[in-house]
Scaffold this motif. Sequence first.
Motif, PDB file in Angstrom:
ATOM      1  N   PRO A   1       0.815  -1.230   0.000  1.00  0.00           N
ATOM      2  CA  PRO A   1       0.000   0.000   0.000  1.00  0.00           C
ATOM      3  C   PRO A   1       0.846   1.277   0.000  1.00  0.00           C
ATOM      4  N   LEU A   2       1.987   1.252   0.726  1.00  0.00           N
ATOM      5  CA  LEU A   2       2.855   2.429   0.750  1.00  0.00           C
ATOM      6  C   LEU A   2       3.514   2.640  -0.609  1.00  0.00           C
ATOM      7  N   ARG A   3       3.944   1.536  -1.232  1.00  0.00           N
ATOM      8  CA  ARG A   3       4.556   1.633  -2.569  1.00  0.00           C
ATOM      9  C   ARG A   3       3.570   2.204  -3.586  1.00  0.00           C
ATOM     10  N   ARG A   4       2.349   1.751  -3.520  1.00  0.00           N
ATOM     11  CA  ARG A   4       1.363   2.224  -4.499  1.00  0.00           C
ATOM     12  C   ARG A   4       0.905   3.653  -4.199  1.00  0.00           C
ATOM     13  N   ARG A   5       0.921   4.020  -2.937  1.00  0.00           N
ATOM     14  CA  ARG A   5       0.555   5.393  -2.588  1.00  0.00           C
ATOM     15  C   ARG A   5       1.631   6.374  -3.058  1.00  0.00           C
ATOM     16  N   PHE A   6       2.907   5.939  -2.911  1.00  0.00           N
ATOM     17  CA  PHE A   6       4.033   6.786  -3.330  1.00  0.00           C
ATOM     18  C   PHE A   6       4.938   5.985  -4.262  1.00  0.00           C
ATOM     19  N   PRO A   7       4.534   5.789  -5.498  1.00  0.00           N
ATOM     20  CA  PRO A   7       5.344   4.982  -6.419  1.00  0.00           C
ATOM     21  C   PRO A   7       6.690   5.634  -6.705  1.00  0.00           C
ATOM     22  N   LEU A   8       7.631   4.794  -7.084  1.00  0.00           N
ATOM     23  CA  LEU A   8       8.964   5.255  -7.450  1.00  0.00           C
ATOM     24  C   LEU A   8       8.947   5.669  -8.924  1.00  0.00           C
ATOM     25  N   VAL A   9       9.303   6.915  -9.182  1.00  0.00           N
ATOM     26  CA  VAL A   9       9.341   7.446 -10.549  1.00  0.00           C
ATOM     27  C   VAL A   9      10.802   7.701 -10.919  1.00  0.00           C
ATOM     28  N   LEU A  10      11.207   7.191 -12.085  1.00  0.00           N
ATOM     29  CA  LEU A  10      12.583   7.350 -12.536  1.00  0.00           C
ATOM     30  C   LEU A  10      12.608   8.070 -13.872  1.00  0.00           C
ATOM     31  N   THR A  11      13.565   8.967 -14.024  1.00  0.00           N
ATOM     32  CA  THR A  11      13.767   9.626 -15.306  1.00  0.00           C
ATOM     33  C   THR A  11      15.255   9.764 -15.555  1.00  0.00           C
ATOM     34  N   GLY A  12      15.637   9.583 -16.803  1.00  0.00           N
ATOM     35  CA  GLY A  12      17.042   9.681 -17.164  1.00  0.00           C
ATOM     36  C   GLY A  12      17.286   9.033 -18.512  1.00  0.00           C
ATOM     37  N   TYR A  13      18.438   9.298 -19.030  1.00  0.00           N
ATOM     38  CA  TYR A  13      18.802   8.814 -20.352  1.00  0.00           C
ATOM     39  C   TYR A  13      19.139   7.326 -20.289  1.00  0.00           C
ATOM     40  N   HIS A  14      18.816   6.581 -21.357  1.00  0.00           N
ATOM     41  CA  HIS A  14      19.210   5.172 -21.447  1.00  0.00           C
ATOM     42  C   HIS A  14      20.723   5.070 -21.423  1.00  0.00           C
ATOM     43  N   GLY A  15      21.262   4.256 -20.522  1.00  0.00           N
ATOM     44  CA  GLY A  15      22.705   4.113 -20.423  1.00  0.00           C
ATOM     45  C   GLY A  15      23.164   2.704 -20.747  1.00  0.00           C
ATOM     46  N   TRP A  16      24.395   2.454 -20.427  1.00  0.00           N
ATOM     47  CA  TRP A  16      25.058   1.182 -20.687  1.00  0.00           C
ATOM     48  C   TRP A  16      24.507   0.087 -19.768  1.00  0.00           C
ATOM     49  N   GLN A  17      24.260  -1.078 -20.336  1.00  0.00           N
ATOM     50  CA  GLN A  17      23.793  -2.251 -19.595  1.00  0.00           C
ATOM     51  C   GLN A  17      22.521  -1.972 -18.794  1.00  0.00           C
ATOM     52  N   SER A  18      21.546  -1.353 -19.435  1.00  0.00           N
ATOM     53  CA  SER A  18      20.318  -0.989 -18.733  1.00  0.00           C
ATOM     54  C   SER A  18      19.130  -1.889 -19.061  1.00  0.00           C
ATOM     55  N   GLU A  19      19.337  -2.878 -19.935  1.00  0.00           N
ATOM     56  CA  GLU A  19      18.198  -3.699 -20.383  1.00  0.00           C
ATOM     57  C   GLU A  19      17.517  -4.429 -19.226  1.00  0.00           C
ATOM     58  N   ALA A  20      18.312  -5.049 -18.357  1.00  0.00           N
ATOM     59  CA  ALA A  20      17.719  -5.788 -17.235  1.00  0.00           C
ATOM     60  C   ALA A  20      16.992  -4.851 -16.279  1.00  0.00           C
ATOM     61  N   ILE A  21      17.534  -3.653 -16.088  1.00  0.00           N
ATOM     62  CA  ILE A  21      16.877  -2.670 -15.216  1.00  0.00           C
ATOM     63  C   ILE A  21      15.523  -2.289 -15.791  1.00  0.00           C
TER      64      ILE A  21
END
Length: 381
Positions: A229-249
């Motif tokens: 419930p806490l995660r959904r109330r305050f979701p994690l938002v990420l922004t940034g350029y695609h970098g090296w070895q990011s496919e799994a992320i």
Amino acid sequence: MKIVLSVDPVRFPLTGIGRYTYELAQRLATSPDITDLRYMASHRFLPSLPSPSDVSGKAHWLRRVAQKLPMAIETYRHLMPLLKSRALREHSDFLYHSPNYYLPRFEGRRVATFHDLSPFTWSQCHTPEIGRFLRKELTHTVQRADRLITDSEFTRQELATYFNWPLERIDAVPLASSAEFHPRDEAELAPVLARHGLQPGSYSLFVGTIEPRKNIDTLLDAYVRLPLPLRRRFPLVLTGYHGWQSEAIHQRLESAGREGWARYLGFVPGHELPLLFAGARLFTFPSLYEGFGLPVLEAMSSGVPVVCSTTSSLPEVAGEAALMCEALDVDALTALIAKGLEDQTWRHAAIDAGLTRAARFSWERCALGTLETYRRTMAQS
């Protein structure tokens, strides 16, 4: 003083180095100590300082393609310094400053800014081709420079130790957050946040290139341990350029998105980023290695509490204003994120402390420190 400033980093995508170059150039242009300031991009002099762009063009696409071709990288490595050196032949009475590591051969005084030593100490965070290119060119820079600048005391010490370079010829000149990063009211935030499906104070934020060095896997491991419930109330938002070895992320982010507790916005335009910062409830930045950590400063300037790691230069930036733990300590990071989201007493204190801390850094001070480096360079025998 007569200065040639390389402005190559002022281009899409505008990374931290590009922002540093742009802000520094603007201040140097108004300095009475500089009698002649010239901007150089690639191997050409520009009539004026270029403006940062939020739109990728053909040049950006060509760079991305070339970075995947070892032959293109090697050709660029040999050709561009020669072209720069030729263009600089008639400017030997100038001081040349590269704010992005690279120094060509030049008969005049030479200063370079080292933002970190990741090509040497975190080589796994670069493609093999780019890593080899950076190590070769940065080694040349150390051999050619009269004086060096770093963003932090951590990097100053690291640089001197790694290359056995005289510490007294390295100046730590901290960066700053731009004026656009400041607290804002909900009415100002609402239109931009709504375009991303967000509301003020309703999300945690991470800003940075999506790559292993930023330790996003640990951030996701920590966040998933929060109550759903806490995660959904305050979701994690990420922004940034695609970098090296990011496919799994990105695969993990897609899965977390389906579960409703994380979102990746891609590369957000520069004019929207300050509002995205100001609208966050918490800024999370457990990076493994930073030469400075500008996003931490931008968050504090925006009136947003910060949770970050204790690695490298981050304690120099955050001071006592942030909650900090070891970068790979998942349980500790989870506890700090929970405190940052829910502990109202700490949150109010952290906002005030962060604003006070951020006020100690400014681009004007950065420019003054850089001018002092120029003066020391000109005075060297």
